[in-house]
Motif scaffolding. Structure first.
Motif, mmCIF file in Angstrom:
data_model
loop_
_atom_site.group_PDB
_atom_site.id
_atom_site.type_symbol
_atom_site.label_atom_id
_atom_site.label_comp_id
_atom_site.label_asym_id
_atom_site.label_seq_id
_atom_site.Cartn_x
_atom_site.Cartn_y
_atom_site.Cartn_z
ATOM 1 N N MET A 194 -18.811 -6.425 5.431
ATOM 2 C CA MET A 194 -17.889 -5.639 6.252
ATOM 3 C C MET A 194 -17.022 -6.531 7.133
ATOM 4 O O MET A 194 -15.869 -6.203 7.411
ATOM 5 C CB MET A 194 -18.649 -4.626 7.116
ATOM 6 C CG MET A 194 -17.755 -3.549 7.710
ATOM 7 S SD MET A 194 -18.671 -2.186 8.462
ATOM 8 C CE MET A 194 -18.885 -2.799 10.121
ATOM 9 N N SER A 195 -17.559 -7.693 7.571
ATOM 10 C CA SER A 195 -16.787 -8.537 8.488
ATOM 11 C C SER A 195 -15.625 -9.227 7.775
ATOM 12 O O SER A 195 -14.797 -9.862 8.420
ATOM 13 C CB SER A 195 -17.684 -9.558 9.177
ATOM 14 O OG SER A 195 -17.924 -10.655 8.342
ATOM 15 N N ILE A 196 -15.545 -9.100 6.450
ATOM 16 C CA ILE A 196 -14.371 -9.637 5.747
ATOM 17 C C ILE A 196 -13.119 -8.921 6.243
ATOM 18 O O ILE A 196 -12.106 -9.538 6.544
ATOM 19 C CB ILE A 196 -14.521 -9.449 4.214
ATOM 20 C CG1 ILE A 196 -15.624 -10.361 3.686
ATOM 21 C CG2 ILE A 196 -13.208 -9.711 3.502
ATOM 22 C CD1 ILE A 196 -15.981 -10.098 2.245
ATOM 23 N N ASP A 197 -13.214 -7.571 6.308
ATOM 24 C CA ASP A 197 -12.122 -6.789 6.892
ATOM 25 C C ASP A 197 -12.439 -6.672 8.383
ATOM 26 O O ASP A 197 -12.972 -5.666 8.841
ATOM 27 C CB ASP A 197 -12.045 -5.408 6.247
ATOM 28 C CG ASP A 197 -11.662 -5.492 4.790
ATOM 29 O OD1 ASP A 197 -10.465 -5.589 4.510
ATOM 30 O OD2 ASP A 197 -12.575 -5.497 3.931
ATOM 31 N N THR A 198 -12.129 -7.732 9.112
ATOM 32 C CA THR A 198 -12.695 -7.893 10.451
ATOM 33 C C THR A 198 -12.361 -6.752 11.398
ATOM 34 O O THR A 198 -13.186 -6.373 12.220
ATOM 35 C CB THR A 198 -12.242 -9.232 11.053
ATOM 36 O OG1 THR A 198 -12.433 -10.235 10.066
ATOM 37 C CG2 THR A 198 -13.050 -9.588 12.280
ATOM 38 N N ILE B 118 -12.865 9.515 6.415
ATOM 39 C CA ILE B 118 -11.818 8.628 6.921
ATOM 40 C C ILE B 118 -10.446 9.160 6.525
ATOM 41 O O ILE B 118 -9.511 9.177 7.324
ATOM 42 C CB ILE B 118 -12.068 7.191 6.417
ATOM 43 C CG1 ILE B 118 -13.291 6.626 7.137
ATOM 44 C CG2 ILE B 118 -10.849 6.309 6.641
ATOM 45 C CD1 ILE B 118 -13.705 5.262 6.710
ATOM 46 N N TRP B 119 -10.337 9.648 5.295
ATOM 47 C CA TRP B 119 -9.064 10.217 4.832
ATOM 48 C C TRP B 119 -8.704 11.445 5.658
ATOM 49 O O TRP B 119 -7.564 11.623 6.087
ATOM 50 C CB TRP B 119 -9.221 10.593 3.350
ATOM 51 C CG TRP B 119 -8.127 11.463 2.836
ATOM 52 C CD1 TRP B 119 -6.897 11.054 2.430
ATOM 53 C CD2 TRP B 119 -8.150 12.885 2.695
ATOM 54 N NE1 TRP B 119 -6.159 12.148 2.041
ATOM 55 C CE2 TRP B 119 -6.901 13.272 2.197
ATOM 56 C CE3 TRP B 119 -9.129 13.854 2.935
ATOM 57 C CZ2 TRP B 119 -6.593 14.602 1.935
ATOM 58 C CZ3 TRP B 119 -8.817 15.173 2.685
ATOM 59 C CH2 TRP B 119 -7.564 15.542 2.183
ATOM 60 N N ILE C 100 -7.382 8.238 11.069
ATOM 61 C CA ILE C 100 -7.220 7.432 12.275
ATOM 62 C C ILE C 100 -6.766 6.032 11.842
ATOM 63 O O ILE C 100 -7.395 5.435 10.964
ATOM 64 C CB ILE C 100 -8.547 7.354 13.049
ATOM 65 C CG1 ILE C 100 -8.949 8.753 13.519
ATOM 66 C CG2 ILE C 100 -8.439 6.406 14.247
ATOM 67 C CD1 ILE C 100 -10.305 8.821 14.171
ATOM 68 N N PRO C 101 -5.695 5.490 12.418
ATOM 69 C CA PRO C 101 -5.130 4.232 11.930
ATOM 70 C C PRO C 101 -6.143 3.093 11.797
ATOM 71 O O PRO C 101 -6.148 2.382 10.790
ATOM 72 C CB PRO C 101 -4.077 3.887 12.984
ATOM 73 C CG PRO C 101 -3.722 5.167 13.619
ATOM 74 C CD PRO C 101 -4.913 6.060 13.522
ATOM 75 N N GLU C 102 -7.007 2.932 12.803
ATOM 76 C CA GLU C 102 -7.975 1.830 12.747
ATOM 77 C C GLU C 102 -8.857 1.893 11.505
ATOM 78 O O GLU C 102 -9.321 0.884 11.010
ATOM 79 C CB GLU C 102 -8.913 1.854 13.968
ATOM 80 C CG GLU C 102 -8.279 1.465 15.270
ATOM 81 C CD GLU C 102 -7.772 2.663 16.030
ATOM 82 O OE1 GLU C 102 -7.423 3.686 15.390
ATOM 83 O OE2 GLU C 102 -7.702 2.589 17.272
ATOM 84 N N TYR D 11 -8.349 0.463 5.709
ATOM 85 C CA TYR D 11 -9.227 -0.031 4.642
ATOM 86 C C TYR D 11 -8.883 0.623 3.312
ATOM 87 O O TYR D 11 -8.736 -0.043 2.293
ATOM 88 C CB TYR D 11 -10.666 0.281 5.027
ATOM 89 C CG TYR D 11 -11.708 -0.261 4.090
ATOM 90 C CD1 TYR D 11 -12.124 -1.577 4.187
ATOM 91 C CD2 TYR D 11 -12.309 0.557 3.126
ATOM 92 C CE1 TYR D 11 -13.113 -2.070 3.345
ATOM 93 C CE2 TYR D 11 -13.289 0.062 2.284
ATOM 94 C CZ TYR D 11 -13.693 -1.243 2.399
ATOM 95 O OH TYR D 11 -14.656 -1.739 1.570
ATOM 96 N N TYR D 12 -8.740 1.940 3.353
ATOM 97 C CA TYR D 12 -8.446 2.643 2.113
ATOM 98 C C TYR D 12 -6.984 2.508 1.721
ATOM 99 O O TYR D 12 -6.654 2.539 0.538
ATOM 100 C CB TYR D 12 -8.856 4.111 2.223
ATOM 101 C CG TYR D 12 -10.353 4.260 2.170
ATOM 102 C CD1 TYR D 12 -11.039 3.979 0.992
ATOM 103 C CD2 TYR D 12 -11.086 4.622 3.283
ATOM 104 C CE1 TYR D 12 -12.415 4.073 0.923
ATOM 105 C CE2 TYR D 12 -12.467 4.719 3.230
ATOM 106 C CZ TYR D 12 -13.124 4.443 2.047
ATOM 107 O OH TYR D 12 -14.479 4.531 1.986
ATOM 108 N N GLN D 13 -6.119 2.367 2.714
ATOM 109 C CA GLN D 13 -4.710 2.189 2.375
ATOM 110 C C GLN D 13 -4.511 0.907 1.581
ATOM 111 O O GLN D 13 -3.788 0.892 0.588
ATOM 112 C CB GLN D 13 -3.860 2.177 3.639
ATOM 113 C CG GLN D 13 -3.471 3.583 4.021
ATOM 114 C CD GLN D 13 -2.661 3.646 5.283
ATOM 115 O OE1 GLN D 13 -2.673 2.704 6.077
ATOM 116 N NE2 GLN D 13 -1.983 4.748 5.483
ATOM 117 N N ALA D 14 -5.189 -0.162 1.998
ATOM 118 C CA ALA D 14 -5.056 -1.428 1.265
ATOM 119 C C ALA D 14 -5.524 -1.260 -0.170
ATOM 120 O O ALA D 14 -4.917 -1.781 -1.107
ATOM 121 C CB ALA D 14 -5.873 -2.512 1.960
#
Lengths: 454, 396
Positions: free
Chosen positions: B199-203, B272-273, B277-279, B283-286
């Motif tokens: 998870m910390s990859i997408d910090t 999440i969808w 919430i932007p934060e 993750y899913y947008q990428a």
């Protein structure tokens, strides 16, 4: 041929034959009710009537009689709804999942658990109907054709999904419960001496003949229903969790909610089953069928699910900090140290810390400790929902809108009343229906009976 | 006594796979594959096979804790799979070590400039996580996890071999205790390890369900691989006592945990969808922007195939179907891990071609080599286990 390992403890104690099992389990149904049963049901009925009275008062006057305000618009109603629906979970879990897992200890407790499910879901439903305010329009939640007026259902709403999930769950649970009861009713019918009793149980047993074909069909249908009920256990509480998690409210919106709610539901449900079977065991002298081993297994499930809930609490707490989102951080800090800190710490103590005593075999095989712990867990799980709902709501985004929630006597009385209704229904069930699955218990006698093990 | 000897063909296959991996690595370096991409793949494969080995310990422990008998005849197979734990731990160790010395940039938070308010790279959000994401604490956790898992794996293996030699219930009782210790620590530590390593990859990103979701993926990969291995061993004429009832149980686990994984995939995504919430939604947008096909294909492979093909009772007792679904799910969960790591490390540049496939085959070869080796070192069925008789006479 099944070979029970030598190290397995027996699940049926005493010198039992098939006839003896029928005698033991049918006795409460066939004999006269005991004095203690009358005392208990008198007490619970009075409480139930008090609750019903307050329900009528609520519907007649409006939900303004509850302690809600504009900031905390959901409090005891939803807390109690989630609490009851959670309790309604272990019934089907014990029955369906343990059947799929071929667990023989299921037989001692599944009947009580299934009955508990149905009564608890009914209590949960009462809150849903009551909190609508205009209860007489409750049918608007159903997807009715447009002829009834404009279309009211909002399929984007998790509350709508709840209607489907819970009604499906209730239906499957009732069918599953009744299916298991049919052969047992037939046994009571065949043993009955009084013509009236023979007639009633004859009707209830749907003319069950007990031939091999009927048994094969019943077992097949049981398996199919268990297969349906297991995903339903997940679906119902996951969807209850999305009532909160689909929002953007700090403290409600978190992705771990679905599995964590399911774990919590199983946790509280098992605690309630523990309470009920310990009472039934004592009252009806069923020590031979609901053994210490059964109690121990349930306690093990309680410690596992309690710890899972604990991990979820800590994950939420950690992630709130880790997220760096100020509102999330505040929501959790406020839970633990704000004006409702005492509710948070009751929750933590009862749900996560105290069940850890079950690591000691002596304590998890002690009946009195098990009984007290089961009560603790139910209290803790009530506070979990209270903390979740009220602490997240009472601090609005605007400090000028901050409010506290104070329950009125109607809030409290109605809740106590549902407990009364629940226990009244359970006592009626325990008086007229066999509380242990009597025919299914016979199927494990020769493999797990103490008398049959060398 | 039934022992497993690695056939010549199996030996050659594992060597060939390892050779393919090495060739891919050399060719990759020669053709200028970026270091970032190489290390991302080492992490994906290291974590994937490490997870499978851990899932094998998890299954063993769970059977001890639940007093389950059915899997006793399969215990040695689970043990064999778990033998990869020390090797997998070594691979993870290497990835973290190289990262700590800035040999790659998989973990963005390892960049010290992020925490320096005077630096142009200063990142307020990541600086807020510094109390958790800092090298000393990170390494303390990593050593605890890797060391603990290795010790438990060794303990189980050693005691299992001793139990073969000596009768009595002592070993069994000790195993129950070890299993309970493992389950508790694993329950608490596995989400933490997953936060740290994946998870910390997408910090910036966080999701409370991520730990359990990834764990479900490890679990199903472990069950699937073990099922395939059992079928292979049976085909080679081993495990005579394992019949379709045992396969049925493995099939049930494949079905059930596939559903569990899909359930978590769906809810993590849906919540999440839905909240948008932007934060969180980044993750899913990428993933949806650059990896849309893969994103939905993973869900389709890992849910639809096991769900519809393994629902039927007979299907779970059918070798052909188990192999078909097993291979799909096995690849599907590798892809799932690929999609957890790639967008965060290679942004939109992630590719899936001969290099990724070659390296994955190489790791698979290494994994098979270790597992086969462990299987051949001890009889394929345990002795003196109190549930052995019950397991052999399993019927349903």
């Amino acid at each position: 041929m099944h070979k029970d390992s030598k190290i397995r403890e027996p699940l049926i104690y005493g010198v039992k034959s098939y006839k003896q099992i029928s005698d033991d389990i049918c006795r409460p149904v066939e004999g006269k009710a005991t004095k203690s049963w009358y005392i208990a049901i008198t007490f619970t009925s009075i409480v139930a009537l008090w609750g019903l009275g307050l329900l009528i008062y609520t519907i007649g006057t409006g939900i303004g009689v509850w302690g809600l305000n504009t900031t905390v618009g959901w409090a005891w109603d939803i807390t109690n709804f989630v609490w009851w629906i959670g309790i309604g979970h272990a019934g089907t879990l014990i029955s369906a999942v343990l059947l799929l897992f071929r667990q023989r200890w299921r037989m001692g407790i599944n009947r009580s658990a299934e009955a508990m499910t149905i009564f608890a879901v009914m209590m949960a439903g009462t809150y849903i109907l009551a909190h609508m305010g205009r209860t007489w329009l409750a049918y608007w939640v159903l997807p009715l054709p447009n002829q009834f007026g404009s279309l009211w259902q909002n399929f984007n709403s998790a509350l709508m999904w709840d209607v489907f999930a819970i009604s499906t769950y209730l239906t499957v649970s009732i069918v599953f419960w009744y299916l298991g009861l049919i052969p047992d009713f037939a046994t009571i019918r065949d043993r009955a001496i009084k013509p009236m009793m023979k007639k009633i149980y004859g009707l209830l047993s749907f003319g069950w003949s007990g031939d091999i074909k009927s048994w094969i069909r019943m077992e097949e249908v049981s398996l199919v229903l268990a297969g349906l009920a297991t995903p339903l256990v997940f679906s119902v509480h996951s969807i209850v969790s999305t009532d909160f998690a689909t929002s953007i409210l700090p403290g409600w919106h978190t992705t771990i909610f679905p599995p964590y709610f399911v774990a919590g539901a199983v946790f509280s449900g098992f605690a309630m089953v523990q309470t009920l079977v310990l009472i039934a065991r004592k009252l009806y002298k069923l020590e031979g069928y609901i053994t210490i081993k059964h109690v121990e297994y349930m306690n093990i499930v309680i410690i596992i699910t309690g710890s899972m809930v604990g991990i979820a609490y800590l994950t939420e707490l950690f992630t709130a900090w880790y997220s760096g989102v100020e509102y999330e951080q505040y929501a959790f800090l406020n839970r633990a140290t704000g004006p409702y800190w005492w509710a948070y710490w009751i929750m933590m103590t009862c749900n996560v810390i105290s069940p850890q005593i079950f690591w000691f075999k002596k304590l998890r095989t002690s009946l009195i400790v098990s009984f007290i712990m089961a009560l603790f867990v139910n209290i803790g799980m009530w506070f979990e929902r209270f903390v979740l709902i009220v602490t997240s709501l009472h601090r609005d985004y605007l400090p000028s809108s901050w409010e506290m929630f104070h329950p009125t006597f109607v809030d409290i009385g109605f809740f106590v009343g549902t407990l009364g209704i629940f226990f009244t229904l359970y006592l009626l069930f325990a008086r007229f229906f066999p509380v242990v699955a009597l025919n299914e218990t016979k199927s494990i006698l020769k493999t797990t009976g103490a008398d049959f093990k060398e | 006594m039934e022992t497993f000897t690695i056939s010549d063909r199996a030996k050659k296959t594992t060597y060939a796979l390892i050779a393919i991996g090495l060739l891919a690595l050399i060719a990759g370096i020669a053709t200028g594959v970026s270091g970032q991409r190489i290390w991302a793949n080492v992490l994906i494969n290291g974590f994937f096979f490490f997870g499978i080995a851990l899932a094998a310990i998890f299954m063993m422990s769970m059977q001890y804790a639940a007093e389950a008998a059915w899997g006793t005849v399969l215990k040695r197979v689970f043990e064999g799979v778990s033998a990869f734990v020390p090797v997998g731990a070594g691979v993870i160790f290497l990835v973290l070590l190289v990262g700590s010395f800035h040999g790659h940039h998989l973990y963005h938070w390892m960049d010290p400039n992020l925490y320096d308010p005077n630096s142009e790279h200063y990142d307020e959000v990541i600086a807020g996580k510094h109390g958790y994401l800092n090298l000393p604490f990170f390494w303390a956790r990593a050593i605890l996890f890797l060391g603990f898992y290795t010790i438990i794996q060794r303990t189980f293996r050693k005691r299992s071999l001793e139990e073969d030699a000596g009768a009595g219930l002592d070993y069994h009782k000790k195993n129950i205790t070890t299993a309970a210790i493992f389950l508790v620590f694993f329950g608490f530590l596995s989400p933490v390890a997953i936060w740290d390593w994946i998870m910390s990859i997408d910090t910036h990103w966080y999701s409370t369900l991520f730990g359990w979701y990834t764990f479900a993926g490890m679990w199903i990969s472990g069950i699937t691989f073990t099922t395939l291995l059992i079928l292979y061993l049976k085909r080679k004429g081993h495990l005579a006592q394992v019949n379709e009832n045992h396969l049925h149980d493995m099939g049930k686990w494949m079905f059930a945990i596939s559903c569990l994984w899909s359930y978590m995939w769906f809810f993590q995504f849906m919540l999440i969808w839905y909240a948008n919430i932007p934060e969180e939604v980044t993750y899913y947008q990428a993933r949806l922007a650059d990896y849309k096909f893969l994103f939905f294909a993973i869900f389709a492979i890992n849910f639809i195939f096991p769900f519809f093909l393994l629902m039927d009772r007979e299907a779970k007792r059918n070798t052909g179907l188990l192999v078909f679904v097993g291979i799909l799910v096995f690849i599907g969960h590798w892809l799932d891990l690929y999609l957890m790591v790639t967008p965060g490390t290679l942004k939109s540049e992630g590719i899936l071609n001969w290099f990724e496939i070659g390296l994955a085959l190489g790791f698979f070869g290494l994994f098979l080599f270790v597992v086969f080796n462990a299987l051949s070192k001890a009889p394929l069925v345990v002795k003196n286990h109190p549930y052995l008789e019950e397991s052999i006479h399993l019927n349903q």
